[in-house]
Design an enzyme around this catalytic site. Structure first.
Site, PDB file in Angstrom:
ATOM      1  N   SER A 177      11.266 -24.256  58.327  1.00  0.00           N
ATOM      2  CA  SER A 177      10.513 -24.510  57.169  1.00  0.00           C
ATOM      3  C   SER A 177      10.893 -23.850  56.084  1.00  0.00           C
ATOM      4  O   SER A 177      10.271 -24.074  54.779  1.00  0.00           O
ATOM      5  CB  SER A 177       8.917 -24.082  57.753  1.00  0.00           C
ATOM      6  OG  SER A 177       8.781 -22.885  57.923  1.00  0.00           O
TER       7      SER A 177
ATOM      8  N   LYS B  97       0.279 -19.994  54.836  1.00  0.00           N
ATOM      9  CA  LYS B  97       1.369 -19.591  53.914  1.00  0.00           C
ATOM     10  C   LYS B  97       0.913 -19.532  52.641  1.00  0.00           C
ATOM     11  O   LYS B  97       1.158 -18.710  51.754  1.00  0.00           O
ATOM     12  CB  LYS B  97       2.492 -20.619  54.130  1.00  0.00           C
ATOM     13  CG  LYS B  97       3.287 -20.871  55.754  1.00  0.00           C
ATOM     14  CD  LYS B  97       4.101 -21.679  55.726  1.00  0.00           C
ATOM     15  CE  LYS B  97       5.060 -21.530  56.787  1.00  0.00           C
ATOM     16  NZ  LYS B  97       6.164 -22.621  57.380  1.00  0.00           N
TER      17      LYS B  97
END
Length: 794
Positions: A646, A689
């Site tokens: 990611s 996040k």
């Protein structure tokens, strides 16, 4: 590129659209939420009466698979027949191999009681028998016959003696002799000596003759007495056997349809006949002694289904060898071990026979012997009671070997899906024994049907635990939190364990506030309290950032530096944390150094992401010539294991920025993986996040230029906290969704990325700057001599 509107950041449920005022109005759910496929598989496996179709129920630990499967199996079991009672009895032929008897449910208790009565009944029965008129009459006839014969024989001797002037005199204890008599009176010794000698000699001769005749008669009478005693014993035995047969016959008739029981009763009767003398000895009335005479007639009922309704559903809470297979207890008896058939104890296989046995797979596989024993039982379709030590040492002489029980049951294992697949690969027998997998999902679609089922489940949990029900606002908030838990706005979590905990904790806050129902504020307080309890690791990391010990810039611009987004998990609590990603670039041979991999912090997925961005670099900028660049990339001040791809978009942009020396905005963080064509791919943990970077920015003071970049494919994942959504709505934070790496480049650099046309990128574009720098790296360099302290260095 415009950031996402606030409405896209959280799919909120409208309380006004819920068709009830509280979850108390909802009926109890029929089955688990969103597990239709798993329940169909469970019903298929449970209903298929073929060997090998045992069931492995897989799924997350708190998905409610245990209770859901058990309830479904109990409903099915209620319509199934009750299995037989199971008992062990003495084996008269091989005492170390107890025999197994089975009875219709409830008949085992009756049989045990009947046999107990049979053991104690002879006391009164024999007393009654030997006092009966019939017995006394028959015995009297035999005794009279003997006495008549004895009297007749002795009478002959007496008459013969009297004819010779002698009388038969009994001296006690059955001894006889002859003495002279006259006129019915015995002659004194004085008169006998006064008799003429010839007469005295005749009396002596007659006495000797009669004594010999008496001895012969006595021998005859002794033989007759012994024969009479034998006839009396035979009479007692016949009468006793007839009485015992009369006592056993009703028991045998009651179980006439079970040949094994009837056959054993025949053996009992034969043994009773053989020990008829012991039965006769019961006339002393010592009941304890009576039972000691007949311990082999006891019945060890190891499984009693007299109170069972339907088939059994047994949960094995501890999968040890003896708990599974049963055991033979060793009881001390006069300092010596005793392990007869009365010490046999049932295992879970015996108790579940005819129904379902539920076992936790993880617990089972901690006991290798249990797993092997279960496989043996399923293969042979028999439940054997073995001694573990004897199995390990075949030279050991078995002291007791109970007859195995024919098995007809379904074993249901529970475990993670990974365990199921690992067993399929590692154990060749597993797939053949557990052919049905019922896989429970952690999520379900967020539609009206499943949301209603979720709220009905919440109502059931409230009723079962004595909790308050949810009002409309609480129900709407619960749906939203269930969606947030999945990391997907279009799905809801169906992990009932998490749901139950949240309701209990929200009920606590509702009680403190005096609320009759649980509302959204109560749920919010419960969630905040849980986050506070579990956020110690998060607080430590954030403190390091706020104190400037861990470097994270949230303002300004830097070349070769970008804020990536990570997710950490501490004690089951996931939280987002920004990480500084830096890159360096210089002339080289087209390689990208992954510092995390070299330092052994990077996992295989992260390494794959770096290799993909290397492919993108070559495919985008080589333009028919090798890349003359070497770059390195690293997560700064990050010393834990890094895995996943990611961060590949952030790493690529950091490398491009380092190559072109173009500064990047530090006020915007980025997450996302890329493919070799530069397309942004979705990642996990998007909510955590975003919130992680938001929290860092909020602590320093939010500003309109703060924000994050995510792949467009992650828009469906967004279920952000209310404070993040409010900040976006107020224009103090932004969330950008992009499709390509070029879109992200333009946001971070403020420059047009540029698309290659006619073999070249547009002038002034970001990609043109990168390509020019790469061409410059490829130009040969001339080393000029430099004099240092009298030496020439090249």
């Amino acid at each position: 590129m415009s950031p996402l509107p606030a409405e896209k950041l959280r799919l909120a449920t409208d309380p006004a659209k819920l068709p009830f005022d509280s979850t108390a109005e909802l009926p109890a759910p029929v089955g688990p939420v969103g597990q239709d496929r798993a329940m169909r598989a469970l019903a298929f496996g449970a209903g298929l009466e073929q060997p090998g179709y045992n069931i492995f129920v897989s799924g997350p630990a708190d998905a409610g698979k245990h209770i859901s499967a058990k309830l479904a199996l109990e409903r099915l079991a209620a319509s199934m027949p009750v299995p037989d009672d199971i008992a062990y009895v003495h084996n008269f032929a091989e005492s170390h191999q107890p025999r197994l008897l089975r009875f219709p449910a409830g008949e085992g208790v009756k049989f045990r009681r009947e046999m107990a009565d049979l053991v104690t009944a002879p006391k009164t029965s024999m007393l009654r028998l030997f006092a009966s008129e019939d017995y006394l009459k028959k015995r009297g006839l035999l005794e009279d016959e003997y006495h008549r014969a004895a009297d007749e024989t002795i009478g002959h001797i007496r008459h013969a003696a009297e004819a010779r002037g002698l009388a038969l005199v009994e001296h006690g204890e059955g001894s006889f002799d002859f003495e002279p008599f006259q006129d019915g009176l015995l002659l004194p010794e004085r008169q006998v000596r006064a008799l003429p000698r010839p007469q005295r000699d005749q009396l002596t001769q007659d006495t000797s003759t009669l004594r010999r005749a008496l001895e012969r008669a006595t021998d005859v009478l002794e033989g007759l007495r012994l024969r009479t005693l034998d006839r009396l014993r035979l009479l007692d035995k016949e009468m006793c056997e007839a009485e015992l047969r009369r006592m056993v016959r009703p028991i045998a008739l009651a179980h006439a349809e079970r040949p094994d029981v009837v056959a054993w009763l025949d053996e009992v009767l034969a043994d009773l006949f053989a020990s008829a003398e012991a039965s006769l000895a019961m006339e002393n009335g010592d009941e304890d002694a009576q039972r000691a005479q007949f311990p082999r007639y006891d019945v060890n009922l190891i499984v009693d289904h007299s109170a069972t309704k339907g088939a059994p559903v047994v949960t094995l809470s501890q999968a040890s060898f003896t708990q599974l297979t049963g055991k033979v207890e060793h009881a001390p008896l006069l300092a010596e071990p005793s392990n007869d058939f009365m010490h046999i104890r049932a295992g879970a296989l015996h108790r579940a026979n005819g129904g379902f046995l539920l076992i936790d797979a993880t617990d089972l596989f901690k006991h290798d012997a249990s797993w092997e024993a279960l496989k043996r039982a399923l293969r042979s379709r028999q439940a054997r009671i073995d001694n573990l030590a004897e199995l390990a040492d075949r030279s050991h002489v078995l002291s007791i070997q109970p007859e195995p029980l024919p098995l007809n049951l379904k074993v249901v294992l529970f475990g993670e899906e990974s365990i199921y697949h690992r067993l399929c690969q590692s154990d060749p027998e597993f797939a053949g024994l557990f052919k049905v997998q019922a896989d429970f999902s952690a999520t379900a679609p967020r539609d009206d049907v499943h949301c209603t089922e979720l709220l009905a489940m919440a109502g059931a949990i409230a009723r079962q635990n004595g909790l308050r029900h949810l009002d409309r606002t609480g129900a709407a908030r619960l749906i939203d939190e269930a969606a947030r838990k999945t990391g997907d706005a279009e799905k809801i979590s169906v992990r009932t364990g998490h749901l139950a905990d949240l309701l209990r904790e929200a009920d606590h806050f509702a009680a403190r506030a005096g609320h009759a129902l649980i509302g959204d504020t109560d749920l919010a307080l419960a969630l905040a309290a849980k986050d506070d309890r579990l956020s110690r690791a998060k607080a430590i990391d954030y403190e390091l950032i706020h104190r400037g010990i861990v470097f994270i810039d949230t303002d300004g611009e830097r070349s070769g530096q970008v804020n990536g987004l990570t997710v950490l998990n501490a004690g089951g609590h996931a939280f987002g944390l920004p990480a500084r990603i830096t890159a360096q670039a210089h002339p080289g041979h087209g390689s990208v150094t992954d510092i995390e991999r070299i330092s052994a912090f990077g996992g295989p997925s992260h390494t794959k992401g770096v290799q993909i961005l290397s492919g993108y670099l070559n495919g985008t900028y080589s333009n028919g010539r090798p890349l003359s660049v070497s770059a390195s990339v690293a997560f700064e001040q990050f010393h834990g294991r890094i895995d996943g791809d990611s961060a590949s978009a952030a790493e690529l942009i950091a490398i491009l920025s380092a190559i072109a020396d173009i500064p990047l905005k530090q006020s915007i963080a980025i997450t996302g993986s890329i493919n070799q064509h530069g397309l942004m791919q979705p990642i996990g943990g998007a909510n955590e996040k975003i919130e992680g970077f938001f929290d860092v920015c909020a602590a320093r003071g939010l500003a309109p230029h703060h924000g994050v970049i995510i792949p467009s494919a992650n828009i469906v994942s967004l279920m952000l906290r209310d404070d993040v959504v409010d900040a976006v709505r107020a224009g103090r934070f932004s969330v950008h969704a992009v499709d390509t790496i070029n879109d992200a480049i333009e946001i971070l650099s403020g420059m047009k990325a540029g698309v290659r046309k006619n073999g070249a990128f547009p002038r002034g574009s970001f990609n043109r700057r990168v390509e020019e720098k790469l061409i410059n790296f490829a130009r040969p360099r001339v080393l000029r001599p430099v004099r240092l302290d009298g030496w020439r260095w090249f």
